[in-house]
Motif scaffolding. Structure first.
Motif, PDB file in Angstrom:
ATOM      1  N   LEU A   1       0.828  -1.212   0.000  1.00  0.00           N
ATOM      2  CA  LEU A   1       0.000   0.000   0.000  1.00  0.00           C
ATOM      3  C   LEU A   1       0.855   1.251   0.000  1.00  0.00           C
ATOM      4  CD1 LEU A   1      -2.861   1.163   0.173  1.00  0.00           C
ATOM      5  CD2 LEU A   1      -2.677   1.067   2.654  1.00  0.00           C
ATOM      6  N   TRP A   2       1.930   1.218   0.783  1.00  0.00           N
ATOM      7  CA  TRP A   2       2.830   2.381   0.832  1.00  0.00           C
ATOM      8  C   TRP A   2       3.537   2.583  -0.501  1.00  0.00           C
ATOM      9  CZ3 TRP A   2       8.333   2.534   0.823  1.00  0.00           C
ATOM     10  CH2 TRP A   2       8.866   3.798   1.060  1.00  0.00           C
ATOM     11  N   LEU A   3       3.995   1.501  -1.116  1.00  0.00           N
ATOM     12  CA  LEU A   3       4.699   1.612  -2.388  1.00  0.00           C
ATOM     13  C   LEU A   3       3.759   2.029  -3.519  1.00  0.00           C
ATOM     14  CD1 LEU A   3       7.049  -1.518  -2.264  1.00  0.00           C
ATOM     15  CD2 LEU A   3       7.699   0.871  -1.951  1.00  0.00           C
ATOM     16  N   LEU A   4       2.593   1.403  -3.591  1.00  0.00           N
ATOM     17  CA  LEU A   4       1.677   1.674  -4.698  1.00  0.00           C
ATOM     18  C   LEU A   4       1.066   3.057  -4.603  1.00  0.00           C
ATOM     19  CD1 LEU A   4      -0.156  -1.759  -4.998  1.00  0.00           C
ATOM     20  CD2 LEU A   4       1.833  -0.950  -6.262  1.00  0.00           C
ATOM     21  N   SER A   5       0.888   3.586  -3.391  1.00  0.00           N
ATOM     22  CA  SER A   5       0.277   4.904  -3.245  1.00  0.00           C
ATOM     23  C   SER A   5       1.186   6.016  -3.748  1.00  0.00           C
ATOM     24  CB  SER A   5      -0.080   5.152  -1.775  1.00  0.00           C
ATOM     25  OG  SER A   5       1.096   5.169  -0.971  1.00  0.00           O
ATOM     26  N   GLY A   6       2.444   5.731  -3.976  1.00  0.00           N
ATOM     27  CA  GLY A   6       3.379   6.746  -4.464  1.00  0.00           C
ATOM     28  C   GLY A   6       3.556   6.747  -5.960  1.00  0.00           C
ATOM     29  N   LYS A   7       2.659   6.067  -6.691  1.00  0.00           N
ATOM     30  CA  LYS A   7       2.797   5.977  -8.151  1.00  0.00           C
ATOM     31  C   LYS A   7       1.469   6.309  -8.825  1.00  0.00           C
ATOM     32  CE  LYS A   7       6.390   2.406  -7.879  1.00  0.00           C
ATOM     33  NZ  LYS A   7       7.471   3.254  -8.425  1.00  0.00           N
ATOM     34  N   TYR A   8       1.569   6.619 -10.119  1.00  0.00           N
ATOM     35  CA  TYR A   8       0.370   6.843 -10.935  1.00  0.00           C
ATOM     36  C   TYR A   8      -0.010   5.521 -11.602  1.00  0.00           C
ATOM     37  CZ  TYR A   8       1.023  11.872 -10.430  1.00  0.00           C
ATOM     38  OH  TYR A   8       1.145  13.138  -9.923  1.00  0.00           O
TER      39      TYR A   8
ATOM     40  N   GLY B   1       2.616   3.444 -13.474  1.00  0.00           N
ATOM     41  CA  GLY B   1       3.674   3.010 -12.573  1.00  0.00           C
ATOM     42  C   GLY B   1       4.731   4.065 -12.322  1.00  0.00           C
ATOM     43  N   ALA B   2       4.590   5.262 -12.924  1.00  0.00           N
ATOM     44  CA  ALA B   2       5.580   6.327 -12.714  1.00  0.00           C
ATOM     45  C   ALA B   2       5.469   6.884 -11.294  1.00  0.00           C
ATOM     46  CB  ALA B   2       5.381   7.448 -13.729  1.00  0.00           C
ATOM     47  N   ASP B   3       6.614   7.258 -10.711  1.00  0.00           N
ATOM     48  CA  ASP B   3       6.629   7.845  -9.369  1.00  0.00           C
ATOM     49  C   ASP B   3       5.938   9.205  -9.383  1.00  0.00           C
ATOM     50  OD1 ASP B   3       7.973   5.726  -8.231  1.00  0.00           O
ATOM     51  OD2 ASP B   3       9.954   6.585  -8.624  1.00  0.00           O
ATOM     52  N   ARG B   4       5.036   9.409  -8.425  1.00  0.00           N
ATOM     53  CA  ARG B   4       4.338  10.688  -8.353  1.00  0.00           C
ATOM     54  C   ARG B   4       5.302  11.829  -8.048  1.00  0.00           C
ATOM     55  NH1 ARG B   4      -0.295   9.599  -4.092  1.00  0.00           N
ATOM     56  NH2 ARG B   4      -0.493  11.861  -4.332  1.00  0.00           N
ATOM     57  N   SER B   5       6.331  11.552  -7.267  1.00  0.00           N
ATOM     58  CA  SER B   5       7.274  12.610  -6.880  1.00  0.00           C
ATOM     59  C   SER B   5       8.155  13.056  -8.038  1.00  0.00           C
ATOM     60  CB  SER B   5       8.149  12.118  -5.725  1.00  0.00           C
ATOM     61  OG  SER B   5       8.878  10.953  -6.105  1.00  0.00           O
TER      62      SER B   5
ATOM     63  N   SER C   1      -4.955  24.286 -28.288  1.00  0.00           N
ATOM     64  CA  SER C   1      -5.021  25.632 -27.723  1.00  0.00           C
ATOM     65  C   SER C   1      -4.873  25.610 -26.205  1.00  0.00           C
ATOM     66  CB  SER C   1      -6.359  26.284 -28.094  1.00  0.00           C
ATOM     67  OG  SER C   1      -7.458  25.514 -27.612  1.00  0.00           O
ATOM     68  N   TRP C   2      -5.089  24.431 -25.595  1.00  0.00           N
ATOM     69  CA  TRP C   2      -4.975  24.355 -24.143  1.00  0.00           C
ATOM     70  C   TRP C   2      -4.713  22.907 -23.748  1.00  0.00           C
ATOM     71  CZ3 TRP C   2      -8.618  22.025 -20.651  1.00  0.00           C
ATOM     72  CH2 TRP C   2      -8.330  22.238 -19.302  1.00  0.00           C
ATOM     73  N   LEU C   3      -3.811  22.714 -22.797  1.00  0.00           N
ATOM     74  CA  LEU C   3      -3.516  21.380 -22.274  1.00  0.00           C
ATOM     75  C   LEU C   3      -2.987  21.523 -20.859  1.00  0.00           C
ATOM     76  CD1 LEU C   3      -1.849  18.371 -24.004  1.00  0.00           C
ATOM     77  CD2 LEU C   3      -1.056  19.072 -21.761  1.00  0.00           C
ATOM     78  N   SER C   4      -3.501  20.709 -19.972  1.00  0.00           N
ATOM     79  CA  SER C   4      -3.013  20.692 -18.597  1.00  0.00           C
ATOM     80  C   SER C   4      -3.036  19.260 -18.087  1.00  0.00           C
ATOM     81  CB  SER C   4      -3.857  21.595 -17.687  1.00  0.00           C
ATOM     82  OG  SER C   4      -5.162  21.061 -17.542  1.00  0.00           O
ATOM     83  N   VAL C   5      -2.161  18.981 -17.138  1.00  0.00           N
ATOM     84  CA  VAL C   5      -2.088  17.666 -16.504  1.00  0.00           C
ATOM     85  C   VAL C   5      -2.622  17.810 -15.082  1.00  0.00           C
ATOM     86  CG1 VAL C   5      -0.596  15.762 -15.830  1.00  0.00           C
ATOM     87  CG2 VAL C   5      -0.090  17.056 -17.907  1.00  0.00           C
ATOM     88  N   ASN C   6      -3.771  17.178 -14.824  1.00  0.00           N
ATOM     89  CA  ASN C   6      -4.391  17.233 -13.506  1.00  0.00           C
ATOM     90  C   ASN C   6      -4.215  15.885 -12.809  1.00  0.00           C
ATOM     91  OD1 ASN C   6      -5.309  19.818 -14.151  1.00  0.00           O
ATOM     92  ND2 ASN C   6      -7.225  19.042 -14.980  1.00  0.00           N
ATOM     93  N   THR C   7      -3.968  15.921 -11.528  1.00  0.00           N
ATOM     94  CA  THR C   7      -3.748  14.695 -10.768  1.00  0.00           C
ATOM     95  C   THR C   7      -4.712  14.623  -9.596  1.00  0.00           C
ATOM     96  OG1 THR C   7      -2.044  15.734  -9.373  1.00  0.00           O
ATOM     97  CG2 THR C   7      -1.313  14.644 -11.398  1.00  0.00           C
ATOM     98  N   ASP C   8      -5.088  13.404  -9.251  1.00  0.00           N
ATOM     99  CA  ASP C   8      -5.945  13.143  -8.103  1.00  0.00           C
ATOM    100  C   ASP C   8      -5.525  11.805  -7.521  1.00  0.00           C
ATOM    101  OD1 ASP C   8      -7.866  13.023  -6.177  1.00  0.00           O
ATOM    102  OD2 ASP C   8      -9.534  12.580  -7.532  1.00  0.00           O
TER     103      ASP C   8
END
Length: 399
Positions: free
Chosen positions: A103-110, A138-142, A161-168
């Motif tokens: 859980l700790w390892l997986l929570s730090g990735k996308y 699997g990329a690191d969120r940090s 004309s517009w692009l953004s990367v949103n994370t949740d």
């Protein structure tokens, strides 16, 4: 704080029974010993319930023997007994520890990456570009700077004309909108001139800032000053600005295309090979144990993620379809070669003239020489020819 200390060190609850006042005499000896008891309450006619530290319980047995009372351990509480419980169940303990670590390892990735927005760019192309920039399942969120990634992707796809990367949490979403790309921002504080990018005859000139140096009907050569960044004020002093304007000229362009008459074409043989695998949290587990073929093969891929309540999960079915082909030599007819040549010339015209330019008239000639079809087009065009050049001010040396 006292309750926390007791829980950390562990405590027990026990009963003391005996007729004829034996339990009362037991409590008297226990209190004189200085060992702490708490939670004392009567149990029936001849008994009491008491609580003490787990380590102190054994010290009460001599008192019970002297008074003739009977001790019975009722319950154990505290961290030490919890750990002892898991110690007897090693499988459960190992599973719990592994779950916590995972859980700790997986929570730090996308684990989920999606694309939202109306665009003609294929989703696979956008996700492939994001992967090249470091955003993948699997990329690191940090390791992901969303603002920098958004800027890089906008540069790679100027039609957006517009692009953004949103994370949740463990989800990343590419939100985009396609439209007319905005012109690059010019640094208005930097003085600049507008020069001619090609020879031609001026058809129209619109000055937004600066001083016009040519008029409609004037002939110009490449590099000639069209709009000066030096402006004279009402008081007679000169100052430099960023010259802006639209200068349309009639130009003459030549476009050429060469098409070999002998063409190598790919023809599918009908032989196919399918490889399937399961992608689980960024790891690929093959379902079919076939190696990737070597030689003349084309590959098509399909990635089908599983969904839960319309939300994609980090588990998907990955399928590769390989199709074998062979290379066949074929001689083009002059009509086919001429069609390919015109396609190449039209592409050159679009790239050179841009969206605002156009071909007014053109003449061409064709021919075949040494097995190559030649197309030469001489065109009269109307196009915008202004290009910006910064004004460099050299400061004199002082001695």
């Amino acid at each position: 704080m006292v309750r926390l200390t007791r829980w950390l060190t562990g405590w027990v609850e026990f009963s003391c029974k005996g007729d004829g006042g034996k339990s009362e005499r037991f409590l008297t000896l226990a209190s004189r010993s200085g060992i702490l008891l708490w939670g004392i309450r009567k149990q029936g006619e001849n008994g009491v319930l008491c609580r003490c530290r787990a380590a102190d319980y054994e010290f009460f047995r001599p008192f019970a023997a002297r008074t003739g009372a009977r001790l019975h351990l009722c319950s154990r509480h505290g961290l030490c007994f919890r750990l002892r419980f898991f110690g007897r169940r090693k499988g459960m303990t190992a599973g719990l520890a592994l779950a916590v670590v995972l859980l700790w390892l997986l929570s730090g990735k996308y684990w989920v990456i999606t694309v939202q927005g109306d665009t003609n760019i294929p989703t696979e192309t956008l996700l492939a570009a994001a992967r090249e920039e470091g955003l993948y399942t699997g990329a690191d969120r940090s390791s992901i700077n969303t603002h920098e990634l958004s800027r890089v992707l906008r540069d790679r796809f100027p039609q957006l004309s517009w692009l953004s990367v949103n994370t949740d949490g463990c989800t990343a979403q590419l939100c985009l909108e396609e439209g007319t790309p905005k012109p690059q921002d010019e640094d208005s504080d930097t003085p600049a001139n507008l020069l001619a990018s090609a020879d031609g005859k001026i058809k129209s000139i619109d000055v937004f800032s600066g001083t016009a140096m040519v008029q409609p009907g004037d002939g110009v050569i490449e590099g000639q000053l069209l709009i000066s960044g030096i402006v004279e004020s009402e008081t007679g002093s000169n100052h430099a600005v960023f010259a802006r304007g639209k200068v349309v000229a009639e130009t003459r362009r030549e476009f050429t295309a060469k098409i070999p008459m002998e063409q190598i074409e790919r023809k599918k043989t009908g032989e196919t090979l399918v490889r399937e695998s399961v992608l689980f949290f960024g790891l690929r587990f093959p379902v079919t144990l076939r190696k990737a073929p070597e030689g003349l093969w084309e590959k098509e891929t399909e990635d089908s993620p599983l969904t839960l309540l319309q939300t994609p999960l980090p588990v998907s079915r990955y399928r590769e379809v390989w199709s074998r082909y062979e290379e066949v030599s074929r001689t083009l007819t002059e009509e086919e070669a001429q069609s390919l040549a015109w396609d190449a010339v039209l592409l050159q015209q679009r790239e050179m003239l841009g969206k605002t330019g156009r071909v007014v008239s053109q003449e061409w000639k064709t021919g075949v020489e040494d097995g190559v079809f030649h197309l030469t087009v001489r065109a009269v065009c109307e196009e915008e020819i202004g290009v910006t050049q910064e004004i460099v001010v050299e400061s004199g040396e002082t001695g």
